[in-house]
Design an enzyme around this catalytic site. Structure first.
Site, PDB file in Angstrom:
ATOM      1  N   HIS A 242      14.988 -31.071 -23.917  1.00  0.00           N
ATOM      2  CA  HIS A 242      14.736 -31.665 -22.603  1.00  0.00           C
ATOM      3  C   HIS A 242      13.329 -31.334 -22.105  1.00  0.00           C
ATOM      4  O   HIS A 242      13.101 -31.298 -20.898  1.00  0.00           O
ATOM      5  CB  HIS A 242      15.794 -31.195 -21.608  1.00  0.00           C
ATOM      6  CG  HIS A 242      17.178 -31.633 -21.964  1.00  0.00           C
ATOM      7  ND1 HIS A 242      17.642 -32.910 -21.747  1.00  0.00           N
ATOM      8  CD2 HIS A 242      18.194 -30.962 -22.569  1.00  0.00           C
ATOM      9  CE1 HIS A 242      18.884 -33.012 -22.186  1.00  0.00           C
ATOM     10  NE2 HIS A 242      19.238 -31.844 -22.686  1.00  0.00           N
TER      11      HIS A 242
ATOM     12  N   TRP B 176      -3.786  -1.907  -1.087  1.00  0.00           N
ATOM     13  CA  TRP B 176      -3.657  -3.165  -1.812  1.00  0.00           C
ATOM     14  C   TRP B 176      -4.198  -4.231  -0.875  1.00  0.00           C
ATOM     15  O   TRP B 176      -3.621  -4.506   0.171  1.00  0.00           O
ATOM     16  CB  TRP B 176      -2.191  -3.417  -2.159  1.00  0.00           C
ATOM     17  CG  TRP B 176      -1.927  -4.732  -2.830  1.00  0.00           C
ATOM     18  CD1 TRP B 176      -1.717  -5.934  -2.223  1.00  0.00           C
ATOM     19  CD2 TRP B 176      -1.827  -4.972  -4.236  1.00  0.00           C
ATOM     20  NE1 TRP B 176      -1.490  -6.902  -3.162  1.00  0.00           N
ATOM     21  CE2 TRP B 176      -1.553  -6.351  -4.399  1.00  0.00           C
ATOM     22  CE3 TRP B 176      -1.940  -4.163  -5.361  1.00  0.00           C
ATOM     23  CZ2 TRP B 176      -1.385  -6.927  -5.653  1.00  0.00           C
ATOM     24  CZ3 TRP B 176      -1.769  -4.746  -6.602  1.00  0.00           C
ATOM     25  CH2 TRP B 176      -1.499  -6.106  -6.742  1.00  0.00           C
TER      26      TRP B 176
ATOM     27  N   GLU C 261      14.100 -12.405 -18.835  1.00  0.00           N
ATOM     28  CA  GLU C 261      13.571 -11.072 -18.546  1.00  0.00           C
ATOM     29  C   GLU C 261      12.586 -10.625 -19.612  1.00  0.00           C
ATOM     30  O   GLU C 261      11.562 -10.000 -19.309  1.00  0.00           O
ATOM     31  CB  GLU C 261      14.719 -10.071 -18.420  1.00  0.00           C
ATOM     32  CG  GLU C 261      14.298  -8.625 -18.185  1.00  0.00           C
ATOM     33  CD  GLU C 261      13.511  -8.406 -16.901  1.00  0.00           C
ATOM     34  OE1 GLU C 261      12.904  -7.325 -16.777  1.00  0.00           O
ATOM     35  OE2 GLU C 261      13.493  -9.299 -16.034  1.00  0.00           O
TER      36      GLU C 261
ATOM     37  N   CYS D  80       0.851  -1.189   0.000  1.00  0.00           N
ATOM     38  CA  CYS D  80       0.000   0.000   0.000  1.00  0.00           C
ATOM     39  C   CYS D  80       0.888   1.240   0.000  1.00  0.00           C
ATOM     40  O   CYS D  80       2.099   1.168   0.126  1.00  0.00           O
ATOM     41  CB  CYS D  80      -0.898   0.000   1.226  1.00  0.00           C
ATOM     42  SG  CYS D  80      -1.811  -1.532   1.483  1.00  0.00           S
TER      43      CYS D  80
ATOM     44  N   ASN E  82       0.518   0.517   6.071  1.00  0.00           N
ATOM     45  CA  ASN E  82       1.091  -0.299   4.998  1.00  0.00           C
ATOM     46  C   ASN E  82       1.805  -1.471   5.650  1.00  0.00           C
ATOM     47  O   ASN E  82       2.719  -1.280   6.462  1.00  0.00           O
ATOM     48  CB  ASN E  82       2.080   0.533   4.174  1.00  0.00           C
ATOM     49  CG  ASN E  82       2.848  -0.302   3.171  1.00  0.00           C
ATOM     50  OD1 ASN E  82       2.419  -1.383   2.782  1.00  0.00           O
ATOM     51  ND2 ASN E  82       4.003   0.201   2.757  1.00  0.00           N
ATOM     52  N   GLY E  83       1.395  -2.686   5.316  1.00  0.00           N
ATOM     53  CA  GLY E  83       2.024  -3.872   5.886  1.00  0.00           C
ATOM     54  C   GLY E  83       0.994  -4.919   6.235  1.00  0.00           C
ATOM     55  O   GLY E  83      -0.144  -4.879   5.770  1.00  0.00           O
TER      56      GLY E  83
ATOM     57  N   ARG F   1       2.262   1.730  -6.760  1.00  0.00           N
ATOM     58  CA  ARG F   1       2.549   0.690  -5.771  1.00  0.00           C
ATOM     59  C   ARG F   1       1.490  -0.415  -5.789  1.00  0.00           C
ATOM     60  O   ARG F   1       1.649  -1.442  -5.131  1.00  0.00           O
ATOM     61  CB  ARG F   1       2.638   1.317  -4.373  1.00  0.00           C
ATOM     62  CG  ARG F   1       3.805   2.278  -4.229  1.00  0.00           C
ATOM     63  CD  ARG F   1       3.795   2.948  -2.865  1.00  0.00           C
ATOM     64  NE  ARG F   1       4.024   1.989  -1.804  1.00  0.00           N
ATOM     65  CZ  ARG F   1       5.224   1.612  -1.378  1.00  0.00           C
ATOM     66  NH1 ARG F   1       6.310   2.087  -1.959  1.00  0.00           N
ATOM     67  NH2 ARG F   1       5.349   0.763  -0.390  1.00  0.00           N
TER      68      ARG F   1
ATOM     69  N   LYS G  37       4.605  -2.173  -7.426  1.00  0.00           N
ATOM     70  CA  LYS G  37       5.995  -1.814  -7.653  1.00  0.00           C
ATOM     71  C   LYS G  37       6.906  -2.299  -6.536  1.00  0.00           C
ATOM     72  O   LYS G  37       7.974  -2.827  -6.785  1.00  0.00           O
ATOM     73  CB  LYS G  37       6.116  -0.295  -7.773  1.00  0.00           C
ATOM     74  CG  LYS G  37       7.504   0.172  -8.172  1.00  0.00           C
ATOM     75  CD  LYS G  37       7.830  -0.237  -9.575  1.00  0.00           C
ATOM     76  CE  LYS G  37       9.181   0.269 -10.016  1.00  0.00           C
ATOM     77  NZ  LYS G  37       9.567  -0.308 -11.300  1.00  0.00           N
TER      78      LYS G  37
ATOM     79  N   LYS H  87       8.662  -9.609 -18.821  1.00  0.00           N
ATOM     80  CA  LYS H  87       8.031  -8.349 -19.204  1.00  0.00           C
ATOM     81  C   LYS H  87       6.715  -8.599 -19.930  1.00  0.00           C
ATOM     82  O   LYS H  87       5.723  -7.921 -19.702  1.00  0.00           O
ATOM     83  CB  LYS H  87       8.970  -7.529 -20.110  1.00  0.00           C
ATOM     84  CG  LYS H  87      10.084  -6.850 -19.378  1.00  0.00           C
ATOM     85  CD  LYS H  87       9.573  -5.747 -18.494  1.00  0.00           C
ATOM     86  CE  LYS H  87      10.257  -5.614 -17.173  1.00  0.00           C
ATOM     87  NZ  LYS H  87      10.423  -6.702 -16.300  1.00  0.00           N
TER      88      LYS H  87
ATOM     89  N   GLU I  98       4.023  -9.894 -17.447  1.00  0.00           N
ATOM     90  CA  GLU I  98       3.666  -8.893 -16.444  1.00  0.00           C
ATOM     91  C   GLU I  98       2.579  -7.944 -16.934  1.00  0.00           C
ATOM     92  O   GLU I  98       1.663  -7.611 -16.175  1.00  0.00           O
ATOM     93  CB  GLU I  98       4.902  -8.063 -16.054  1.00  0.00           C
ATOM     94  CG  GLU I  98       5.824  -8.706 -15.062  1.00  0.00           C
ATOM     95  CD  GLU I  98       6.998  -7.808 -14.723  1.00  0.00           C
ATOM     96  OE1 GLU I  98       7.334  -7.711 -13.536  1.00  0.00           O
ATOM     97  OE2 GLU I  98       7.581  -7.199 -15.636  1.00  0.00           O
TER      98      GLU I  98
END
Length: 594
Positions: free
Chosen positions: A489, A76, A466, A2, A102-103, A30, A589, A470, A473
């Protein structure tokens, strides 16, 4: 994950709500599902609801609230669904105390049960609501707001950054933190709290960083910080050199594309850290083993660090996910260097691992945010110079991390040739950005796909990982990166007619074998998108689609350049699909909570 903000203005006649709204809007990156503000003017006023900031503002007119001090929050959801009742601020039953948090309060269930037994009533499903009730309880017992907050955090288990106001003790904000970020801003017109500096850059550049257990009191006269024993502390004041404009879109459609376009500058600026990195290396002394500890994108940067340190400096190197670190902690020695890579410097798993590593080994943080927890707790710090990154999907912070890792590795190995090559990277990135129309056309041809595969060998393998990250995401297309030699494999069974396969194939030692893998997937009907050297006639002939990159980009520095068109491909596919690349669903984020 948050975001919280607090502000108290020196001018009694100026309303704080427009400033709170402006500041909290800067923290939407965030991740959030609701927004709320609380201000005070003879009583506490609260406006909050679930939904996007603009939607809630159209409905509630958030900047239109009385009072010259208050707190704000973007939530969040962790405990309780997104809803108006679960949005912050959370209040006590008498509406005399408002709290943003926040937490995660890990023991909230037991606290809630105890408070219910004492007669308290709960309206929300959040873990946060226990905090205003506890503060209320302790203020009823005779404590002032500061000491009621201190008594409260003695009971709380978990991670938190908390800001509280009370109508019983107006003209004051009290805040504290443990394992969640919190900064204090000293401005000309008032005093500020925030989870991250972009929120308050416009209003305050002088920053204080509270430590775990410290209590911060903001009033019109200034800021006071007390340690856990109630002693006043003279905190060091840092000045943020970022400008407010750096945290704005500046005419771009999204932060992500702005930040992709800032990568050449980010590399140039991070290259200025060479002398600092050499000093760190001189201070480290003998290092027989390196362990990188990171998450997500930073983990991929660390994998490239492993290739560099082992191939150039001959130092045995491991890369460990921060969330898995505890299973390897007993292998650390005095001559082990543990390198923590984090954009925010506040990643919870990394901070726990850092505390463990500090007990036995040498530690180094590579971090983008000055004054963050890792910068204060690691023995050595390399500060990347990406500037504020608002887009959730890391781009310029990734290449900045890579630049720092490359310099560290080259200096450890005394490789002047590589150091000279690094100076050319910004120009190579600029050349890629000049050919953006090719990527746009490619994105229009492949936005239909439900699956993408990315292949690379050696230094290009982490780039494939990466690139796939991207894509998934922000576009929500399933993307998987593989070491090209692993095709037979298992992954080859998934290659079918029409599936896009991105092949990262710079010139160098791995080229021939990667070309064989390209032929393998092509023969099975895959649509091959190759990213390789512009003068490679064989590649141009055999690959149906080629994005051409300057042929002077060698295999060793390719990760710094070849990732840029992969970022662009993900961005433009996302735009074609109609999604917002800055606000991917379910992601945020700064992951400060496990």
């Amino acid at each position: 994950m948050c975001g919280i903000v607090g502000c108290i203005l020196i001018d009694d006649d100026k309303d704080v709500a427009p400033i709170l709204f402006d500041c909290i809007s800067k923290l939407e990156y965030r991740g959030y599902d609701s927004i709320g503000l609380a201000t005070y003017d003879e009583k506490i006023y609260v406006k909050k609801d679930k939904g996007k900031i603009d939607e809630v503002n159209r409905k509630l007119d958030l900047p239109n609230m009385p009072g010259n001090f208050g707190i704000a929050h973007v939530r969040w959801a962790t405990h309780g669904d997104p809803s108006k009742l679960n949005a912050h601020p959370q209040l006590d039953e008498e509406n005399t105390i408002a709290v943003v948090h926040n937490g995660i309060i890990e023991n909230n269930s037991q606290i809630k049960a105890d408070l219910i037994d004492e007669g308290y009533t709960f309206k929300s499903d959040t873990d946060t609501e226990v905090i205003p009730h506890l503060i209320h309880k302790f203020m009823d017992g005779g404590l002032d707001l500061e000491h009621a907050v201190r008594k409260t955090i003695e009971i709380l288990d978990g991670a938190y950054a908390i800001a509280a106001i009370s109508s019983r003790e107006p003209d004051k904000i009290v805040a504290t933190r443990k394992d969640s970020p919190l900064i204090v801003g000293l401005g000309e017109d008032g005093y500020y709290l925030a989870s991250d500096s972009p929120a308050i850059l416009k209003y305050a550049k002088d920053i204080i960083y509270p430590e775990k257990g410290e209590i911060v009191i903001l009033d019109k006269n200034g800021v006071v910080v007390h340690d856990e024993f109630d002693n006043p502390i003279n905190k060091e004041v840092d000045t943020i050199n970022w400008t407010p404009e750096m945290a704005e879109k500046e005419g771009y459609d999204h932060f992500m594309i702005k930040e992709i376009n800032e990568q050449a500058t980010a590399v140039r600026n991070t290259l200025t850290q060479r002398d600092n990195i050499q000093t760190i290396i001189d201070e480290l002394g003998d290092v027989s083993r390196v362990c990188f500890v990171a998450c997500g994108t930073s983990y991929h940067a660390s994998l490239i660090g492993k290739y560099l340190l082992e191939s150039l400096a001959g130092i045995s190197t491991d890369v460990i996910l921060a969330s898995e670190f505890k299973y390897s902690a007993k292998t650390l020695k005095e001559d082990t260097l543990v390198i923590f890579i984090s954009q925010s410097g506040e990643t919870a798993d990394s901070l726990k691992a850092l505390d463990v590593a500090n007990q036995t080994s040498k530690t180094l943080g590579i971090v983008n945010v000055a004054g963050s927890s890792i910068t204060r707790r690691a023995q050595h710090v390399i500060q990347t110079q990406a500037g504020p990154e608002i887009g959730v999907a890391a781009t310029k912070t990734y290449v900045s991390q890579l630049t720092a890792i490359y310099m560290f590795s080259a200096l450890m190995a005394k490789d002047e040739k590589l150091l000279d090559e690094l100076d050319k990277v910004p120009g190579f990135i600029d050349e890629v950005l000049e050919d953006v129309e090719s990527i746009k056309a490619m994105s229009q041809r492949y936005n239909y796909a439900k699956d993408f595969f990315y292949l690379g060998r050696g230094y290009s393998y982490p780039t494939a990982l990466e690139g796939a990250l991207k894509l998934k995401e922000i576009s929500y297309i399933h993307g998987e990166g593989y070491a090209a030699g692993e095709l037979k494999h298992g992954p080859l069974a998934l290659i079918d007619e029409g599936i896009p396969v991105v092949v990262v194939i710079p010139p160098g030692d791995s080229y021939k074998k990667t070309m064989s893998n390209l032929e393998e997937v092509k023969s099975r009907g895959a649509h091959v998108l190759a990213f390789g050297a512009a003068d490679n006639e064989e590649l141009l002939e055999k690959a149906p689609e080629v994005f051409k990159i300057n042929s002077d980009v060698s295999e060793i520095i390719a990760p710094l350049v070849y990732i840029v068109p992969l970022q662009l491909l993900s961005y433009y596919i996302t735009i074609e699909k109609g999604f917002d690349p800055d606000k991917p669903r379910n992601l945020a984020k700064c992951v400060t909570v496990e």
